[in-house]
Design a protein around this motif. Structure first.
Motif, mmCIF file in Angstrom:
data_model
loop_
_atom_site.group_PDB
_atom_site.id
_atom_site.type_symbol
_atom_site.label_atom_id
_atom_site.label_comp_id
_atom_site.label_asym_id
_atom_site.label_seq_id
_atom_site.Cartn_x
_atom_site.Cartn_y
_atom_site.Cartn_z
ATOM 1 N N ALA A 248 0.938 -1.230 0.198
ATOM 2 C CA ALA A 248 -0.049 0.191 0.010
ATOM 3 C C ALA A 248 1.026 1.099 0.194
ATOM 4 C CB ALA A 248 -0.812 0.071 1.294
ATOM 5 N N VAL A 249 1.725 1.249 0.835
ATOM 6 C CA VAL A 249 2.590 2.544 1.002
ATOM 7 C C VAL A 249 3.451 2.788 -0.259
ATOM 8 C CG1 VAL A 249 4.570 3.479 2.332
ATOM 9 C CG2 VAL A 249 2.921 2.291 3.481
ATOM 10 N N VAL A 250 4.138 1.525 -0.866
ATOM 11 C CA VAL A 250 4.991 1.848 -2.025
ATOM 12 C C VAL A 250 4.258 2.175 -3.280
ATOM 13 C CG1 VAL A 250 6.264 0.350 -3.578
ATOM 14 C CG2 VAL A 250 6.905 0.032 -1.251
ATOM 15 N N LEU A 251 3.064 1.838 -3.393
ATOM 16 C CA LEU A 251 2.285 2.178 -4.599
ATOM 17 C C LEU A 251 1.416 3.520 -4.470
ATOM 18 C CD1 LEU A 251 0.721 -1.717 -5.280
ATOM 19 C CD2 LEU A 251 2.477 -0.068 -6.596
ATOM 20 N N SER A 252 0.900 3.783 -3.123
ATOM 21 C CA SER A 252 -0.078 4.928 -3.354
ATOM 22 C C SER A 252 0.048 6.030 -3.014
ATOM 23 C CB SER A 252 -1.190 4.433 -2.107
ATOM 24 O OG SER A 252 -1.321 2.909 -2.183
ATOM 25 N N ASP A 253 -0.642 6.842 -3.240
ATOM 26 C CA ASP A 253 -0.834 8.489 -2.908
ATOM 27 C C ASP A 253 -1.550 8.440 -1.569
ATOM 28 O OD1 ASP A 253 0.382 9.539 -5.261
ATOM 29 O OD2 ASP A 253 -1.483 8.826 -6.205
ATOM 30 N N THR A 254 -2.366 7.493 -1.464
ATOM 31 C CA THR A 254 -3.210 7.737 -0.154
ATOM 32 C C THR A 254 -3.560 6.024 0.183
ATOM 33 O OG1 THR A 254 -4.477 9.739 -1.023
ATOM 34 C CG2 THR A 254 -5.509 8.753 0.712
ATOM 35 N N VAL A 255 -3.592 6.018 1.586
ATOM 36 C CA VAL A 255 -4.212 4.574 2.052
ATOM 37 C C VAL A 255 -5.313 4.996 2.872
ATOM 38 C CG1 VAL A 255 -3.499 2.670 3.420
ATOM 39 C CG2 VAL A 255 -1.664 3.823 2.079
ATOM 40 N N VAL A 256 -6.566 4.199 2.562
ATOM 41 C CA VAL A 256 -7.623 4.333 3.354
ATOM 42 C C VAL A 256 -7.805 3.137 4.384
ATOM 43 C CG1 VAL A 256 -10.207 4.130 3.138
ATOM 44 C CG2 VAL A 256 -8.995 5.323 1.430
ATOM 45 N N VAL A 257 -7.701 3.204 5.665
ATOM 46 C CA VAL A 257 -7.957 2.238 6.417
ATOM 47 C C VAL A 257 -9.375 2.005 6.858
ATOM 48 C CG1 VAL A 257 -6.973 1.404 8.883
ATOM 49 C CG2 VAL A 257 -5.448 2.963 7.354
ATOM 50 N N MET A 258 -9.579 0.742 6.723
ATOM 51 C CA MET A 258 -10.940 0.270 7.116
ATOM 52 C C MET A 258 -11.034 -0.634 8.564
ATOM 53 S SD MET A 258 -12.918 -0.649 3.415
ATOM 54 C CE MET A 258 -14.466 -1.284 4.210
ATOM 55 N N ALA A 259 -12.162 -0.354 9.155
ATOM 56 C CA ALA A 259 -12.474 -1.436 10.351
ATOM 57 C C ALA A 259 -13.890 -1.920 9.968
ATOM 58 C CB ALA A 259 -12.507 -0.792 11.676
ATOM 59 N N GLY A 260 -13.989 -3.096 10.786
ATOM 60 C CA GLY A 260 -15.484 -3.827 10.533
ATOM 61 C C GLY A 260 -15.325 -5.395 10.479
ATOM 62 N N PRO A 261 -16.277 -5.982 10.246
ATOM 63 C CA PRO A 261 -17.547 -5.372 9.899
ATOM 64 C C PRO A 261 -18.401 -4.998 11.230
ATOM 65 C CG PRO A 261 -17.806 -7.854 10.208
ATOM 66 C CD PRO A 261 -16.424 -7.485 10.340
ATOM 67 N N PRO A 262 -19.319 -3.985 11.049
ATOM 68 C CA PRO A 262 -19.872 -3.274 9.636
ATOM 69 C C PRO A 262 -18.442 -2.475 9.294
ATOM 70 C CG PRO A 262 -20.781 -2.092 11.463
ATOM 71 C CD PRO A 262 -20.064 -3.384 12.277
ATOM 72 N N GLY A 263 -18.220 -2.473 7.890
ATOM 73 C CA GLY A 263 -17.325 -1.615 7.308
ATOM 74 C C GLY A 263 -17.385 -0.151 7.522
ATOM 75 N N ARG A 264 -16.024 0.519 7.765
ATOM 76 C CA ARG A 264 -16.214 1.747 7.902
ATOM 77 C C ARG A 264 -14.940 2.381 7.607
ATOM 78 N NH1 ARG A 264 -16.602 -0.978 12.109
ATOM 79 N NH2 ARG A 264 -15.545 -0.310 14.235
ATOM 80 N N VAL A 265 -14.522 3.704 7.438
ATOM 81 C CA VAL A 265 -13.257 4.128 7.328
ATOM 82 C C VAL A 265 -13.020 4.628 8.502
ATOM 83 C CG1 VAL A 265 -11.817 5.910 6.088
ATOM 84 C CG2 VAL A 265 -13.588 4.734 4.771
ATOM 85 N N VAL A 266 -11.655 4.161 8.966
ATOM 86 C CA VAL A 266 -11.512 4.967 10.375
ATOM 87 C C VAL A 266 -10.042 5.845 10.107
ATOM 88 C CG1 VAL A 266 -11.929 3.084 11.796
ATOM 89 C CG2 VAL A 266 -9.945 2.661 10.544
ATOM 90 N N ASP A 267 -9.514 5.616 8.903
ATOM 91 C CA ASP A 267 -8.677 6.709 8.708
ATOM 92 C C ASP A 267 -7.971 6.861 7.136
ATOM 93 O OD1 ASP A 267 -6.645 8.901 9.336
ATOM 94 O OD2 ASP A 267 -5.205 7.437 10.334
ATOM 95 N N VAL A 268 -7.663 7.851 6.798
ATOM 96 C CA VAL A 268 -7.001 8.052 5.458
ATOM 97 C C VAL A 268 -5.687 8.885 5.476
ATOM 98 C CG1 VAL A 268 -7.423 9.341 3.382
ATOM 99 C CG2 VAL A 268 -9.467 8.604 4.637
ATOM 100 N N VAL A 269 -4.728 8.000 5.374
ATOM 101 C CA VAL A 269 -3.475 8.626 5.372
ATOM 102 C C VAL A 269 -2.760 8.940 3.885
ATOM 103 C CG1 VAL A 269 -1.093 7.658 6.280
ATOM 104 C CG2 VAL A 269 -3.223 6.749 7.479
ATOM 105 N N ASP A 270 -2.099 10.030 3.916
ATOM 106 C CA ASP A 270 -1.496 10.693 2.833
ATOM 107 C C ASP A 270 -0.044 9.911 2.843
ATOM 108 O OD1 ASP A 270 -0.491 12.015 0.658
ATOM 109 O OD2 ASP A 270 -0.467 13.925 1.776
ATOM 110 N N VAL A 271 0.520 9.341 1.779
ATOM 111 C CA VAL A 271 1.729 8.653 2.146
ATOM 112 C C VAL A 271 2.750 9.535 1.895
ATOM 113 C CG1 VAL A 271 3.566 7.004 0.990
ATOM 114 C CG2 VAL A 271 0.779 6.362 1.194
ATOM 115 N N GLY A 272 2.741 10.357 0.818
ATOM 116 C CA GLY A 272 3.625 11.613 0.764
ATOM 117 C C GLY A 272 5.073 11.290 0.148
ATOM 118 N N LEU A 273 5.423 10.101 -0.345
ATOM 119 C CA LEU A 273 6.670 9.961 -0.909
ATOM 120 C C LEU A 273 6.651 10.456 -2.281
ATOM 121 C CD1 LEU A 273 6.765 6.276 0.394
ATOM 122 C CD2 LEU A 273 8.123 8.247 1.198
ATOM 123 N N PRO A 274 7.864 10.878 -2.613
ATOM 124 C CA PRO A 274 8.029 11.393 -4.183
ATOM 125 C C PRO A 274 7.674 10.408 -5.062
ATOM 126 C CG PRO A 274 9.979 11.334 -2.959
ATOM 127 C CD PRO A 274 9.097 10.771 -2.018
#
Ligand SMILES: Nc1ncnc2c1ncn2[C@@H]1O[C@H](COP(=O)(O)OP(=O)(O)OP(=O)(O)O)[C@@H](O)[C@H]1O
Length: 291
Positions: free
Chosen positions: A208-234
């Motif tokens: 996730a970190v190597v590929l992404s601009d942003t990583v969305v962290v989910m918890a659940g079920p029931p599924g929900r977004v618990v954090d949205v992390v900006d990777v910030g690598l060039p």
């Protein structure tokens, strides 16, 4: 490019049990041209979210928009490409035939709609296959390929249609770690070339970190977004020497978030032996760093 608002989806439960609330009012925004990964514990609703964005699941409540339209309409115009966990290639078609098939079906549909008018031109199958390192096996059949090669064909098939949105559901989960690393590198190089909007489901924090601009962290079920992390690598990252302190800091944050999400999604909390303290800092990466 992808907008999800208040998405709810429940599945019928087994006999004697109530329905399974897979997604509970989930919100998500994926900007055009970005690479967004979704991570979370098993069963938290990642695939349900991806299927809803692909137009394969109807929401019980809430709204999903892809390119400003309902997913079914975007999918019908081939604006959505989907790479599932297993490649699902047609065994009687060659590698090239499998990759060309969606464009052929699309051209036939276009001709029917426009009574012989110009067909939609999409990417060249052989060119995309060369981009994923399969230029030498265009005329082979799926059973002659390894699992990793088949998955690359599935990736090429989705990318060849030049979709505006590419959805990948743990596409590398069934291959060994070395192959997985090679596939990540190729996906990264391919994406940094085409820059389509990507939503990528994975269990791997490193991936996730190597590929992404942003990583969305989910918890659940029931599924929900618990954090949205900006990777910030060039970028570009393909071929770059990743693995410095900035990358390890994002990984450590995500591992802590995942541990909390895992405990939150387990009715009795974390089982004995589950780490209650944050994971130890990541080991330094060898040069190349795409592991
Ligand atoms: N067809 C179905 N019928 C009943 N329940 C389902 C169905 N599909 C998924 N579920 C349930 O919905 C919840 C979310 O499932 P989903 O497959 O979206 O999770 P996931 O995060 O993708 O899991 P994994 O990481 O293990 O692939 C789970 O509790 C699962 O058991």
């Amino acid at each position: 490019m992808i907008d999800v608002r208040g998405l709810r989806r429940a599945y019928p439960g087994a006999a004697g049990r109530g329905p399974v609330q897979a997604l509970a009012g989930l919100d998500l925004h994926v900007p055009e041209g970005s690479f967004t990964s979704v991570i979370g514990p098993s069963g938290c609703g990642k695939s349900t979210l991806l299927r809803a964005v692909a137009g394969l699941e109807d929401p019980d409540d809430g709204e999903v928009l892809v390119c400003g339209r309902p997913p079914g309409a975007a999918a019908a115009d081939k604006e959505i490409g989907l790479v599932p966990q297993t490649p699902a290639l047609l065994p009687w078609l060659t590698v090239r035939g499998n990759v060309e098939l969606p464009a052929r079906v699309n051209r036939a549909a276009d001709r029917r709609r426009s009574r012989g008018g110009a067909a939609v031109q999409r990417g060249d199958a052989a060119e995309v296959l060369r981009e994923v390192g399969l230029g030498q096996v265009l005329d082979r059949y799926p059973h002659e390929l390894s699992g990793g090669m088949q998955q690359r064909v599935a990736l090429a098939r989705a990318v060849a249609m030049r979709p505006r949105v590419l959805l990948l559901d743990e596409p590398f989960s069934a291959v060994d770690e070395i192959t997985r690393e090679a596939l990540r590198r190729q996906l990264l190089a391919l994406w940094e070339h085409v820059r389509t909007t990507v939503l990528f489901v994975t269990h791997s924090v490193r991936e996730a970190v190597v590929l992404s601009d942003t990583v969305v962290v989910m918890a659940g079920p029931p599924g929900r977004v618990v954090d949205v992390v900006d990777v910030g690598l060039p970028r570009p990252r393909a071929g770059a020497d990743l693995g410095g302190p900035a990358m390890h800091a994002v990984e450590d944050r995500l591992r802590r978030e995942l541990a909390a999400a895992w405990a939150a999604g387990t009715p009795d909390g974390a089982p004995a032996g589950f780490p209650e303290t944050p994971a130890a800092p990541s080991a330094p990466e060898p040069p190349g760093g795409l592991r």
